[in-house]
Design a protein around this motif. Structure first.
Motif, PDB file in Angstrom:
ATOM      1  N   TRP A 157       2.279  13.068   6.730  1.00 42.91           N
ATOM      2  CA  TRP A 157       1.442  11.860   6.759  1.00 42.91           C
ATOM      3  C   TRP A 157       0.851  11.679   8.163  1.00 42.91           C
ATOM      4  O   TRP A 157      -0.338  11.365   8.306  1.00 42.91           O
ATOM      5  CB  TRP A 157       2.274  10.624   6.362  1.00 42.91           C
ATOM      6  CG  TRP A 157       1.570   9.357   6.751  1.00 42.91           C
ATOM      7  CD1 TRP A 157       0.547   8.762   6.076  1.00 42.91           C
ATOM      8  CD2 TRP A 157       1.789   8.576   7.932  1.00 42.91           C
ATOM      9  NE1 TRP A 157       0.115   7.648   6.755  1.00 42.91           N
ATOM     10  CE2 TRP A 157       0.864   7.506   7.903  1.00 42.91           C
ATOM     11  CE3 TRP A 157       2.681   8.681   9.000  1.00 42.91           C
ATOM     12  CZ2 TRP A 157       0.811   6.552   8.903  1.00 42.91           C
ATOM     13  CZ3 TRP A 157       2.620   7.723   9.995  1.00 42.91           C
ATOM     14  CH2 TRP A 157       1.691   6.679   9.945  1.00 42.91           C
ATOM     15  N   ARG A 161      -3.004  11.168   9.091  1.00 38.06           N
ATOM     16  CA  ARG A 161      -3.482   9.932   9.726  1.00 38.06           C
ATOM     17  C   ARG A 161      -4.240  10.272  11.017  1.00 38.06           C
ATOM     18  O   ARG A 161      -5.272   9.684  11.327  1.00 38.06           O
ATOM     19  CB  ARG A 161      -2.290   9.010   9.972  1.00 38.06           C
ATOM     20  CG  ARG A 161      -2.598   7.643  10.498  1.00 38.06           C
ATOM     21  CD  ARG A 161      -2.776   6.596   9.410  1.00 38.06           C
ATOM     22  NE  ARG A 161      -3.311   5.364   9.946  1.00 38.06           N
ATOM     23  CZ  ARG A 161      -3.274   4.194   9.341  1.00 38.06           C
ATOM     24  NH1 ARG A 161      -2.747   4.055   8.165  1.00 38.06           N
ATOM     25  NH2 ARG A 161      -3.796   3.132   9.901  1.00 38.06           N
ATOM     26  N   GLY A 339     -10.480   2.280  -1.325  1.00 36.86           N
ATOM     27  CA  GLY A 339     -11.518   1.460  -0.714  1.00 36.86           C
ATOM     28  C   GLY A 339     -12.503   0.834  -1.667  1.00 36.86           C
ATOM     29  O   GLY A 339     -13.194  -0.118  -1.306  1.00 36.86           O
ATOM     30  N   GLN A 407       3.718  -4.986  -2.595  1.00 37.90           N
ATOM     31  CA  GLN A 407       3.923  -3.678  -1.978  1.00 37.90           C
ATOM     32  C   GLN A 407       5.362  -3.253  -2.227  1.00 37.90           C
ATOM     33  O   GLN A 407       6.251  -4.117  -2.250  1.00 37.90           O
ATOM     34  CB  GLN A 407       3.669  -3.800  -0.481  1.00 37.90           C
ATOM     35  CG  GLN A 407       3.231  -2.532   0.166  1.00 37.90           C
ATOM     36  CD  GLN A 407       2.604  -2.799   1.524  1.00 37.90           C
ATOM     37  OE1 GLN A 407       1.891  -3.774   1.705  1.00 37.90           O
ATOM     38  NE2 GLN A 407       2.898  -1.952   2.472  1.00 37.90           N
ATOM     39  N   PRO A 470      -3.008  -9.128   4.253  1.00 40.78           N
ATOM     40  CA  PRO A 470      -3.692  -8.507   3.114  1.00 40.78           C
ATOM     41  C   PRO A 470      -3.848  -7.001   3.280  1.00 40.78           C
ATOM     42  O   PRO A 470      -3.977  -6.285   2.286  1.00 40.78           O
ATOM     43  CB  PRO A 470      -5.060  -9.199   3.110  1.00 40.78           C
ATOM     44  CG  PRO A 470      -5.236  -9.741   4.481  1.00 40.78           C
ATOM     45  CD  PRO A 470      -3.878 -10.068   4.986  1.00 40.78           C
ATOM     46  N   ARG A 476       1.715   2.121   8.695  1.00 44.80           N
ATOM     47  CA  ARG A 476       0.958   2.478   7.495  1.00 44.80           C
ATOM     48  C   ARG A 476       0.022   1.364   7.046  1.00 44.80           C
ATOM     49  O   ARG A 476      -0.312   1.261   5.873  1.00 44.80           O
ATOM     50  CB  ARG A 476       1.904   2.901   6.383  1.00 44.80           C
ATOM     51  CG  ARG A 476       2.659   4.155   6.759  1.00 44.80           C
ATOM     52  CD  ARG A 476       3.205   4.878   5.590  1.00 44.80           C
ATOM     53  NE  ARG A 476       2.195   5.551   4.816  1.00 44.80           N
ATOM     54  CZ  ARG A 476       2.390   6.687   4.175  1.00 44.80           C
ATOM     55  NH1 ARG A 476       3.562   7.277   4.243  1.00 44.80           N
ATOM     56  NH2 ARG A 476       1.429   7.233   3.458  1.00 44.80           N
ATOM     57  N   CYS A 478      -3.499  -0.603   6.503  1.00 41.42           N
ATOM     58  CA  CYS A 478      -4.709  -0.051   5.890  1.00 41.42           C
ATOM     59  C   CYS A 478      -5.641   0.584   6.932  1.00 41.42           C
ATOM     60  O   CYS A 478      -6.128  -0.097   7.832  1.00 41.42           O
ATOM     61  CB  CYS A 478      -5.450  -1.162   5.170  1.00 41.42           C
ATOM     62  SG  CYS A 478      -7.024  -0.655   4.509  1.00 41.42           S
TER      63      CYS A 478
HETATM   64  C1  HEM Z   1     -10.394  -5.605   0.969  1.00 39.77           C
HETATM   65  C2  HEM Z   1     -10.192  -4.332   1.043  1.00 39.77           C
HETATM   66  C3  HEM Z   1      -8.868  -3.657   1.236  1.00 39.77           C
HETATM   67  C4  HEM Z   1      -7.590  -4.149   1.121  1.00 39.77           C
HETATM   68  C5  HEM Z   1      -7.166  -5.557   0.751  1.00 39.77           C
HETATM   69  C6  HEM Z   1      -6.688  -3.052   1.440  1.00 39.77           C
HETATM   70  C7  HEM Z   1      -5.311  -3.180   1.463  1.00 39.77           C
HETATM   71  C8  HEM Z   1      -4.444  -2.145   1.790  1.00 39.77           C
HETATM   72  C9  HEM Z   1      -3.001  -2.254   1.828  1.00 39.77           C
HETATM   73  C10 HEM Z   1      -2.206  -3.519   1.515  1.00 39.77           C
HETATM   74  C11 HEM Z   1      -2.509  -1.046   2.176  1.00 39.77           C
HETATM   75  C12 HEM Z   1      -1.018  -0.670   2.331  1.00 39.77           C
HETATM   76  C13 HEM Z   1      -0.547  -0.164   0.982  1.00 39.77           C
HETATM   77  C14 HEM Z   1       0.908   0.281   0.967  1.00 39.77           C
HETATM   78  O1  HEM Z   1       1.425   0.749   1.995  1.00 39.77           O
HETATM   79  O2  HEM Z   1       1.509   0.169  -0.100  1.00 39.77           O
HETATM   80  C15 HEM Z   1      -3.634  -0.146   2.350  1.00 39.77           C
HETATM   81  C16 HEM Z   1      -3.522   1.179   2.707  1.00 39.77           C
HETATM   82  C17 HEM Z   1      -4.611   2.034   2.768  1.00 39.77           C
HETATM   83  N1  HEM Z   1      -5.943   1.706   2.654  1.00 39.77           N
HETATM   84 FE1  HEM Z   1      -6.687  -0.132   2.289  1.00 39.77          FE
HETATM   85  N2  HEM Z   1      -7.427  -1.940   1.720  1.00 39.77           N
HETATM   86  C18 HEM Z   1      -8.760  -2.258   1.616  1.00 39.77           C
HETATM   87  C19 HEM Z   1      -9.846  -1.416   1.847  1.00 39.77           C
HETATM   88  C20 HEM Z   1      -9.755  -0.093   2.182  1.00 39.77           C
HETATM   89  C21 HEM Z   1     -10.888   0.783   2.423  1.00 39.77           C
HETATM   90  C22 HEM Z   1     -12.341   0.344   2.409  1.00 39.77           C
HETATM   91  C23 HEM Z   1     -10.379   2.041   2.636  1.00 39.77           C
HETATM   92  C24 HEM Z   1     -11.090   3.335   2.936  1.00 39.77           C
HETATM   93  C25 HEM Z   1     -12.359   3.550   2.869  1.00 39.77           C
HETATM   94  C26 HEM Z   1      -8.928   1.937   2.567  1.00 39.77           C
HETATM   95  C27 HEM Z   1      -8.067   2.977   2.741  1.00 39.77           C
HETATM   96  C28 HEM Z   1      -6.688   2.856   2.781  1.00 39.77           C
HETATM   97  C29 HEM Z   1      -5.802   3.982   2.985  1.00 39.77           C
HETATM   98  C30 HEM Z   1      -6.227   5.434   3.158  1.00 39.77           C
HETATM   99  C31 HEM Z   1      -4.491   3.465   2.999  1.00 39.77           C
HETATM  100  C32 HEM Z   1      -3.186   4.235   3.224  1.00 39.77           C
HETATM  101  C33 HEM Z   1      -2.856   4.220   4.706  1.00 39.77           C
HETATM  102  C34 HEM Z   1      -1.595   5.006   5.064  1.00 39.77           C
HETATM  103  O3  HEM Z   1      -0.695   5.108   4.236  1.00 39.77           O
HETATM  104  O4  HEM Z   1      -1.561   5.497   6.196  1.00 39.77           O
HETATM  105  N3  HEM Z   1      -8.589   0.639   2.288  1.00 39.77           N
HETATM  106  N4  HEM Z   1      -4.802  -0.844   2.114  1.00 39.77           N
END
Ligand code: HEM
Length: 530
Positions: A157, A161, A339, A407, A470, A476, A478
């Motif tokens: 991971w 990242r 996303g 989560q 949020p 980890r 977002c």
């Molecule tokens: C309102 C919009 C968004 C919300 C509320 C949101 C929320 C979240 C949350 C809560 C997580 C953590 C999930 C977990 O660990 O179980 C997460 C992880 C992630 N999000 Fe978002 N997200 C949003 C938009 C986006 C966008 C636009 C992208 C990419 C273009 C994105 C890519 C990712 C990725 C790749 C992860 C995993 C990160 C990791 O594990 O290192 N997200 N998001």
């Protein structure tokens, strides 16, 4: 000679039979451990500490009653303007909180799920990267995404990242704002036509448009000129999501995934189609870069990832981790999955709130026109940063209607959290929606739409720094947080400068969980041009 040959066959046969038997014993022992020994141990340790929950069936756990209760509640509508949505969206959990307290446990199949509501304990868990994605969710996600940022752990991971991070850097995102504006403007042009044909005012269901515009933006920003092909991949991915979601409830049945059922075959065929199309896009990009001897792979997410890695391999303790074509493809899928719907949902709820609270809509419009100019005046990332009121409104929408409502993390070794012993194999569940609606953290007006609570920033809006998360927290969190906020603001700037809208009397208030927190019947508004 024949005797000797017979002997050889007998020995070979006996050896094969022994290996087969040993394999069966190994599988059976693994199953017994997973389905009997671990659940009994978890139950014993948690009950001893006073953490209780509803009684459950073996292997199926509480899934049947959970689905029944949640489904029955989802049939009902809420009163428009009522934002106290927890017991409507997660009625089973709300009911268990009443019966067993805010810290309780239930069984998602054979997976023991422990609800942790204490923010200090949640902080301890999210601050470290030693917990993993729970097995059932992991199976679901890896079928959808392969091995990308969401579905890898530990050093693998970390490499993902490290490669993906620069693509989301502030400077890179600045270059994406004009693309976001262009996609939003083309949606607004379509709305304009509708208003014209509707004699100055038209009823519009916005969730469908928000889904389309965010899909357009992610396809453009991920794949640049190959956007149309990328858009097709995403359409297949959407069908894959729906198919795997249908299968989700069967995942607790061991081995179900490999049965040749029509659903399983459809899933496999869609996965193959997605991989084939993504491979074509990436190979075409590499070909063009080679042919034109271009030093840059492009400024879209794919190009930025290609630049960050050329088949990158990194030595780690247990061997090597690799980032090549497959990992690139899996991260493209991940961006779309993570996303697209999250941002579309945020925008849909924000539209509902602005349509219901028109004074806030007017204030946001005045700020937008003041900072970005009116009409079609081009805007940029620096201007978006100055939109303080719009940020407050988006934060309040994210608080009341967080797209990701909860989560989960699996505990990979016995751990101590505060005074609590948490046994290996249990799943910790963090109730984001309930935390965002907790009157003790937010005050008695917790269920009201009050963007002004964020006027002095997120830190001052609540009593605990983690009460608003949020986008999660810790290593980890977002990776697309900034991208999502720039995107949401760009789309709202375009809409607010060109239209005025009110909630339609046909709007039915029915928030529900469908992967993200969605309005069941969409959001209908009455739209007019300015
Ligand atoms: C309102 C919009 C968004 C919300 C509320 C949101 C929320 C979240 C949350 C809560 C997580 C953590 C999930 C977990 O660990 O179980 C997460 C992880 C992630 N999000 Fe978002 N997200 C949003 C938009 C986006 C966008 C636009 C992208 C990419 C273009 C994105 C890519 C990712 C990725 C790749 C992860 C995993 C990160 C990791 O594990 O290192 N997200 N998001």
């Amino acid at each position: 000679m024949a005797y000797f040959r017979d002997q050889m066959w007998s020995i070979l046969f006996a050896s094969l039979l022994t290996v087969l038997l040993m394999w069966i014993v190994y599988i059976v022992m693994g199953m017994v451990h997973k389905l009997v020994i671990t659940p009994l141990r978890i139950k014993r340790i948690m009950n001893r500490q006073g953490v209780k929950g509803p009684s459950a069936y073996w292997v199926l756990g509480n899934i049947l009653e959970m689905v029944k209760i949640n489904r029955a509640e989802a049939e009902k509508d809420m009163k428009t303007g009522d934002y106290d949505i927890m017991s409507h969206v997660q009625p089973y959990e709300a009911q268990n909180c009443q019966a067993y307290g805010t810290m309780h446990m239930w069984w998602f199949g054979w997976q023991a799920t422990i609800r942790i509501a204490s923010l200090d304990l949640i902080k301890q868990v999210l601050a470290k990267d030693v917990f993993t994605t729970p097995q059932i969710q992991f199976q679901f996600l890896s079928e959808l995404l392969g091995k990308g940022l969401i579905t890898t752990e530990g050093e693998e991971w970390a490499l993902h990242r490290q490669i993906v991070n620069p693509a989301f850097h502030q400077e890179k995102l600045k270059a994406m704002v004009p693309i976001m504006e262009k996609c939003a403007s083309s949606m607004a042009n379509e709305w304009e036509e509708k208003v014209k044909h509707g004699g100055g005012c038209v009823e519009l269901e916005v969730s469908h448009y928000m889904a389309n515009v965010t899909a357009d933006i992610i396809a453009h920003t991920a794949f640049g000129s190959s956007y149309e092909k990328g858009r097709k991949v995403f359409e297949h991915q959407l069908s894959l999501f729906n198919l795997t979601f249908q299968r989700f409830k069967f995942l607790t049945i061991p081995g179900y995934r490999i049965l040749p059922t029509p659903l399983n075959i459809k899933i496999l065929m869609t996965q193959i189609r997605i991989s084939r199309s993504l491979k074509e896009i990436i190979q075409a990009r590499k070909y063009v870069v080679n042919m034109t001897k271009n030093a840059s792979n492009g400024n879209d997410l794919l190009g930025l990832m290609l630049t960050a890695t050329s088949q990158k391999t990194q030595d780690v303790k247990g061997g090597k981790v690799h980032f090549g074509m497959q990992q690139l493809m899996d991260n493209c899928k991940t961006f779309f999955f993570a996303g697209y719907e999250t941002t579309a949902t945020l925008l849909t709820w924000t539209m509902m709130l602005l349509a219901s609270h028109t004074t806030w809509q007017e204030c946001a419009r005045a700020e937008v026109i003041d900072v970005c100019g009116d009409g079609d005046h081009p805007f940029n990332a620096d201007m978006l940063d100055k939109l303080k009121m719009l940020t407050m409104i988006l934060n309040e929408a994210l608080r009341l209607f967080p797209p990701v409502v909860d989560q989960t993390k699996e505990v990979v070794m016995d751990v101590k959290l505060g005074d609590l012993d948490i046994p290996k194999g249990s799943t910790l569940y963090f109730p984001r929606l309930s935390i965002h609606h907790d009157p003790e953290l937010w005050g008695t007006d917790v269920h009201e739409f009050k963007p002004e609570r964020f006027v002095n920033g997120v830190a001052k809006a609540t009593k605990h720094p983690l009460a608003f998360m949020p986008f999660s927290f810790g290593p980890r969190f977002c990776v697309g947080q900034r991208f999502a906020m720039e995107e949401a603001k760009s789309i709202l700037v375009v809409i607010l400068r060109r239209f005025r809208f009110q909630l339609s009397s046909n709007y039915r208030h029915a928030p529900c969980f469908r992967g993200t927190l969605k309005p069941k019947y969409g959001v209908s508004v009455m739209l007019e041009s300015l």
